[in-house]
Design an enzyme around this catalytic site. Structure first.
Site, PDB file in Angstrom:
ATOM      1  N   GLY A  87       0.819  -1.225   0.000  1.00 50.82           N
ATOM      2  CA  GLY A  87       0.000   0.000   0.000  1.00 50.82           C
ATOM      3  C   GLY A  87       0.841   1.257   0.000  1.00 50.82           C
ATOM      4  O   GLY A  87       2.066   1.207   0.127  1.00 50.82           O
ATOM      5  N   GLY A  89       2.551   3.523   1.571  1.00 51.00           N
ATOM      6  CA  GLY A  89       3.092   3.662   2.920  1.00 51.00           C
ATOM      7  C   GLY A  89       3.557   5.074   3.216  1.00 51.00           C
ATOM      8  O   GLY A  89       3.701   5.454   4.374  1.00 51.00           O
ATOM      9  N   ARG A  90       3.841   5.810   2.158  1.00 44.80           N
ATOM     10  CA  ARG A  90       4.289   7.194   2.384  1.00 44.80           C
ATOM     11  C   ARG A  90       3.869   8.101   1.237  1.00 44.80           C
ATOM     12  O   ARG A  90       4.518   9.094   0.940  1.00 44.80           O
ATOM     13  CB  ARG A  90       5.788   7.241   2.573  1.00 44.80           C
ATOM     14  CG  ARG A  90       6.563   6.543   1.458  1.00 44.80           C
ATOM     15  CD  ARG A  90       7.999   6.866   1.575  1.00 44.80           C
ATOM     16  NE  ARG A  90       8.794   6.075   0.648  1.00 44.80           N
ATOM     17  CZ  ARG A  90      10.073   6.260   0.479  1.00 44.80           C
ATOM     18  NH1 ARG A  90      10.699   7.182   1.164  1.00 44.80           N
ATOM     19  NH2 ARG A  90      10.735   5.527  -0.371  1.00 44.80           N
ATOM     20  N   LYS A 105       4.749  12.468  -1.846  1.00 45.13           N
ATOM     21  CA  LYS A 105       5.537  11.321  -1.386  1.00 45.13           C
ATOM     22  C   LYS A 105       6.425  11.764  -0.227  1.00 45.13           C
ATOM     23  O   LYS A 105       7.205  12.701  -0.374  1.00 45.13           O
ATOM     24  CB  LYS A 105       6.388  10.789  -2.540  1.00 45.13           C
ATOM     25  CG  LYS A 105       7.242   9.583  -2.169  1.00 45.13           C
ATOM     26  CD  LYS A 105       7.793   8.912  -3.399  1.00 45.13           C
ATOM     27  CE  LYS A 105       8.799   7.823  -3.060  1.00 45.13           C
ATOM     28  NZ  LYS A 105       9.348   7.208  -4.270  1.00 45.13           N
ATOM     29  N   ASP A 117       8.303   5.075   8.478  1.00 45.80           N
ATOM     30  CA  ASP A 117       7.966   6.339   9.134  1.00 45.80           C
ATOM     31  C   ASP A 117       7.171   7.276   8.228  1.00 45.80           C
ATOM     32  O   ASP A 117       6.853   8.399   8.617  1.00 45.80           O
ATOM     33  CB  ASP A 117       9.245   7.044   9.617  1.00 45.80           C
ATOM     34  CG  ASP A 117      10.215   7.335   8.481  1.00 45.80           C
ATOM     35  OD1 ASP A 117       9.869   7.092   7.309  1.00 45.80           O
ATOM     36  OD2 ASP A 117      11.332   7.811   8.763  1.00 45.80           O
ATOM     37  N   ARG A 168       4.347  14.490  -6.830  1.00 41.99           N
ATOM     38  CA  ARG A 168       4.406  13.879  -8.161  1.00 41.99           C
ATOM     39  C   ARG A 168       3.035  13.815  -8.805  1.00 41.99           C
ATOM     40  O   ARG A 168       1.997  13.842  -8.112  1.00 41.99           O
ATOM     41  CB  ARG A 168       5.106  12.532  -8.128  1.00 41.99           C
ATOM     42  CG  ARG A 168       4.587  11.584  -7.075  1.00 41.99           C
ATOM     43  CD  ARG A 168       5.440  10.329  -7.034  1.00 41.99           C
ATOM     44  NE  ARG A 168       4.774   9.279  -6.283  1.00 41.99           N
ATOM     45  CZ  ARG A 168       5.254   8.073  -6.115  1.00 41.99           C
ATOM     46  NH1 ARG A 168       6.401   7.719  -6.656  1.00 41.99           N
ATOM     47  NH2 ARG A 168       4.588   7.166  -5.424  1.00 41.99           N
ATOM     48  N   ARG A 175      -1.352   0.514 -10.038  1.00 36.90           N
ATOM     49  CA  ARG A 175      -0.249  -0.422 -10.280  1.00 36.90           C
ATOM     50  C   ARG A 175      -0.755  -1.843 -10.488  1.00 36.90           C
ATOM     51  O   ARG A 175      -1.887  -2.163 -10.114  1.00 36.90           O
ATOM     52  CB  ARG A 175       0.651  -0.474  -9.033  1.00 36.90           C
ATOM     53  CG  ARG A 175       1.209   0.831  -8.633  1.00 36.90           C
ATOM     54  CD  ARG A 175       1.203   1.023  -7.118  1.00 36.90           C
ATOM     55  NE  ARG A 175       1.498   2.429  -6.830  1.00 36.90           N
ATOM     56  CZ  ARG A 175       2.723   2.901  -6.706  1.00 36.90           C
ATOM     57  NH1 ARG A 175       3.748   2.076  -6.748  1.00 36.90           N
ATOM     58  NH2 ARG A 175       2.929   4.175  -6.512  1.00 36.90           N
ATOM     59  N   ASP A 244       4.594  -4.150  -7.395  1.00 38.87           N
ATOM     60  CA  ASP A 244       3.905  -2.968  -6.855  1.00 38.87           C
ATOM     61  C   ASP A 244       4.498  -1.672  -7.393  1.00 38.87           C
ATOM     62  O   ASP A 244       3.977  -0.599  -7.126  1.00 38.87           O
ATOM     63  CB  ASP A 244       3.950  -2.971  -5.321  1.00 38.87           C
ATOM     64  CG  ASP A 244       5.368  -3.055  -4.785  1.00 38.87           C
ATOM     65  OD1 ASP A 244       6.082  -4.010  -5.136  1.00 38.87           O
ATOM     66  OD2 ASP A 244       5.782  -2.158  -4.032  1.00 38.87           O
ATOM     67  N   ASP A 254       7.840   5.251  -9.306  1.00 38.31           N
ATOM     68  CA  ASP A 254       8.562   4.858  -8.090  1.00 38.31           C
ATOM     69  C   ASP A 254      10.075   4.857  -8.278  1.00 38.31           C
ATOM     70  O   ASP A 254      10.738   3.815  -8.200  1.00 38.31           O
ATOM     71  CB  ASP A 254       8.065   3.497  -7.578  1.00 38.31           C
ATOM     72  CG  ASP A 254       6.766   3.660  -6.813  1.00 38.31           C
ATOM     73  OD1 ASP A 254       6.088   4.688  -6.992  1.00 38.31           O
ATOM     74  OD2 ASP A 254       6.424   2.766  -6.015  1.00 38.31           O
TER      75      ASP A 254
HETATM   76  P1  AMP Z   1       9.304   0.874  -2.612  1.00 36.99           P
HETATM   77  O1  AMP Z   1      10.365  -0.159  -2.700  1.00 36.99           O
HETATM   78  O2  AMP Z   1       9.829   2.277  -2.406  1.00 36.99           O
HETATM   79  O3  AMP Z   1       8.359   0.806  -3.734  1.00 36.99           O
HETATM   80  O4  AMP Z   1       8.482   0.586  -1.270  1.00 36.99           O
HETATM   81  C1  AMP Z   1       7.842  -0.639  -1.020  1.00 36.99           C
HETATM   82  C2  AMP Z   1       6.746  -0.444  -0.016  1.00 36.99           C
HETATM   83  O5  AMP Z   1       7.235   0.111   1.197  1.00 36.99           O
HETATM   84  C3  AMP Z   1       5.640   0.491  -0.480  1.00 36.99           C
HETATM   85  O6  AMP Z   1       4.430  -0.006  -0.006  1.00 36.99           O
HETATM   86  C4  AMP Z   1       6.002   1.797   0.183  1.00 36.99           C
HETATM   87  O7  AMP Z   1       4.895   2.608   0.370  1.00 36.99           O
HETATM   88  C5  AMP Z   1       6.591   1.325   1.499  1.00 36.99           C
HETATM   89  N1  AMP Z   1       7.557   2.284   2.047  1.00 36.99           N
HETATM   90  C6  AMP Z   1       8.775   2.605   1.566  1.00 36.99           C
HETATM   91  N2  AMP Z   1       9.371   3.519   2.360  1.00 36.99           N
HETATM   92  C7  AMP Z   1       8.525   3.787   3.367  1.00 36.99           C
HETATM   93  C8  AMP Z   1       8.560   4.650   4.508  1.00 36.99           C
HETATM   94  N3  AMP Z   1       9.603   5.435   4.771  1.00 36.99           N
HETATM   95  N4  AMP Z   1       7.481   4.653   5.314  1.00 36.99           N
HETATM   96  C9  AMP Z   1       6.413   3.879   5.074  1.00 36.99           C
HETATM   97  N5  AMP Z   1       6.322   3.045   4.030  1.00 36.99           N
HETATM   98  C10 AMP Z   1       7.361   2.997   3.185  1.00 36.99           C
HETATM   99 MG    MG Z   2       6.933   1.546  -4.572  1.00 35.36          MG
END
Ligand code: AMP
Ligand code: MG
Length: 488
Positions: A87, A89-90, A105, A117, A168, A175, A244, A254
């Site tokens: 999901g 997450g940020r 973001k 975080d 962004r 996705r 994702d 991403d």
């Molecule tokens: P990514 O590899 O950046 O696509 O991240 C994979 C997953 O981790 C996604 O669901 C992001 O939303 C979550 N995510 C990455 N960094 C953070 C963060 N600092 N805080 C919360 N969720 C994160």
């Molecule tokens: Mg991502």
């Protein structure tokens, strides 16, 4: 209203966390125009309240209100393994502007933050900003970046860094992972709603066909096959091609530990967490195909509406098998262009492959070689070209150059016209890691001038821009191996 499904099982209203004392780090007036945001005379929005909105401190300006910011649920495969629910997450979707979605973001925790975080650091936000806009200027489908807003708020990564928010923009951030989410919950109703939304808004050509979902799958797969061919043609490595992180609109999304090739190295890995090289340069097409297989299995229940499971599987398998041919055709077209070949000739594929192999063996700079190839003249002899000096095996590159010169005789264009054409295909400037790194190091000292300079150069990647010639140089010795961490 953002383009997404509604309901607690799909998304949650999520308010951004305030970011103390925000300031502009970067801003794209081109993207502002795209979303109809009124600009002032100082390269920033007319209404200063936009700084607060794009920092996550406010939800309205004089003429815009974001009444229901949301974060969405998705699931996915990470490094080839089912990871369950992930999901946003940020990432917080503020809303729609002029048919585009505006997402923050790094604006704080969401219901999908898990152990994170919800923040992003200045370093990764600058990289996302610069690369999104550089990719757009290269003609590669991508999400866009409106701004980076910085703050002195501390964020813990491998070391203590400072927080930033990158705003962004894309027509949609949906996705493959959104489809996988509903498939994993066996929620065919939601799956169908999602596919119908996508068709209504972005794939209207599928609406009129009998097999709308199969058609949708093929279109998404085709777009992503062409996208990955474009990445290969400029030496772009995404770094984290998890399902994702794959757009169903065929956009590059991403930006994390991405990297452009300096020297051509088929096995180049830009993400230092990618120990097995799953996402190495040469593996990207195969991995994108694998991600399309994830989409195919997620869409299976839709294809199976009104037919047997066995027949549905066969249809999807056949559709999935089209990917390599679509990719190969696009790749060949793009690389023909890079070599300045307009006429199609049976031997072209072999000719291109031989060149790439020689470049890989001699670790030749990918971007600069193709740019310089435009200087070759039909009447040259191999020994007259400067290019050969970059190769270890002079004999074999001479043999290649001789075949290339013979091949050029089939072309109609004169040398100068061919060069002009090649210069519109082979960029002079790409976002090399060492360039991004030096802009980031200055920005970390509150000097954003290098971010602006790079941004301006990368907007015109095909122009000579002689005053910035040094920005086309390969990395200096010692700066070659900037590997980028996933912790952003
Ligand atoms: P990514 O590899 O950046 O696509 O991240 C994979 C997953 O981790 C996604 O669901 C992001 O939303 C979550 N995510 C990455 N960094 C953070 C963060 N600092 N805080 C919360 N969720 C994160
Ligand atoms: Mg991502």
């Amino acid at each position: 209203m953002p383009f997404t499904l509604r309901g607690g099982d799909v998304c949650q209203t999520t308010f951004p966390d305030p970011l103390p004392n925000p300031y502009w780090v970067a801003f794209s007036s081109e993207v502002a125009k795209l979303i109809d945001l009124k600009m002032g005379n100082n390269r920033f929005p007319c209404d200063p309240q936009w700084l607060e909105v794009l920092a996550g401190n406010a939800l309205e300006t004089a003429d815009m209100q974001f009444s229901e910011p949301i974060s969405t649920a998705y699931s996915g495969h990470q490094f080839g393994v089912w990871a369950g629910q992930l999901g946003d997450g940020r990432a917080i979707l503020l809303g729609d502007m002029n048919g585009q979605e505006l997402q923050l973001k790094g604006a704080g925790m969401t219901p999908y933050s898990r152990m994170g975080d919800g923040r992003a650091v200045l370093r990764s936000s600058i990289r996302e900003f610069l690369c999104s806009e550089a990719m757009y200027a290269l003609g590669i489908p991508t999400s866009r970046a409106l701004s980076v807003v910085g703050s002195k708020q501390a964020v813990r990564r491998e070391t203590i860094e400072t927080a930033a928010v990158c705003a962004r923009v894309a027509p949609s951030f949906i996705r493959v992972g959104h489809f996988e989410h509903f498939a994993s919950l066996q929620n065919t109703v939601r799956l169908k709603e999602l596919a119908d939304l996508l068709i209504d808004r972005f794939y209207p050509e599928c609406a009129t066909t009998k097999d709308r979902y199969l058609h949708l799958f093929k279109e998404v797969s085709n777009r992503n096959a062409k996208l990955v061919a474009q990445w290969q043609s400029v030496g772009f490595c995404h770094g984290v091609l998890n399902s994702d992180n794959i757009s169903v609109l065929g956009l590059t999304i991403d930006y994390g530990p991405f990297g452009f090739l300096d020297q051509l190295d088929f096995e180049h890995i830009c993400n230092h967490s990618d120990h097995g090289g799953r996402y190495a340069y040469q593996r990207q097409p195969q991995i994108m195909h694998w991600n399309m297989a994830c989409l195919a299995s997620a869409m299976l229940p839709l294809i199976a509406l009104g037919r047997s499971m066995e027949e549905s599987q066969q249809l999807l398998r056949a559709a999935l098998e089209e990917f390599p041919a679509v990719y190969a055709h696009e790749w060949l077209t793009l690389f023909r262009g890079k070599l300045g070949l307009q006429v199609q000739h049976d031997g072209d594929l072999k000719l291109i492959e031989r060149l790439l192999k020689a470049m890989h063996q001699s670790q030749v700079d990918f971007t600069n070689f193709f740019r310089a190839l435009g200087d070759v003249r039909k009447a040259d002899a191999p020994s007259m070209t400067q290019l050969r000096n970059q190769f270890i095996d002079i004999q074999s590159i001479d043999a290649w150059l001789s075949d290339y010169l013979t091949r050029l005789q089939l072309e109609v264009l004169e040398d100068m016209d061919r060069k002009d054409l090649m210069n519109r295909t082979n960029p002079k400037y790409i976002l090399r890691n060492h360039l991004a790194q030096s802009a980031i190091e200055k920005a970390q000292q509150d000097d954003f001038s290098e971010v602006s300079t790079l941004f301006a150069i990368l907007k015109k990647p095909f122009d000579e821009q002689p005053e910035y010639d040094a920005y086309s140089n390969p990395p200096p010795a010692g700066a070659q191996k900037v590997v980028v961490s996933c912790s952003s």
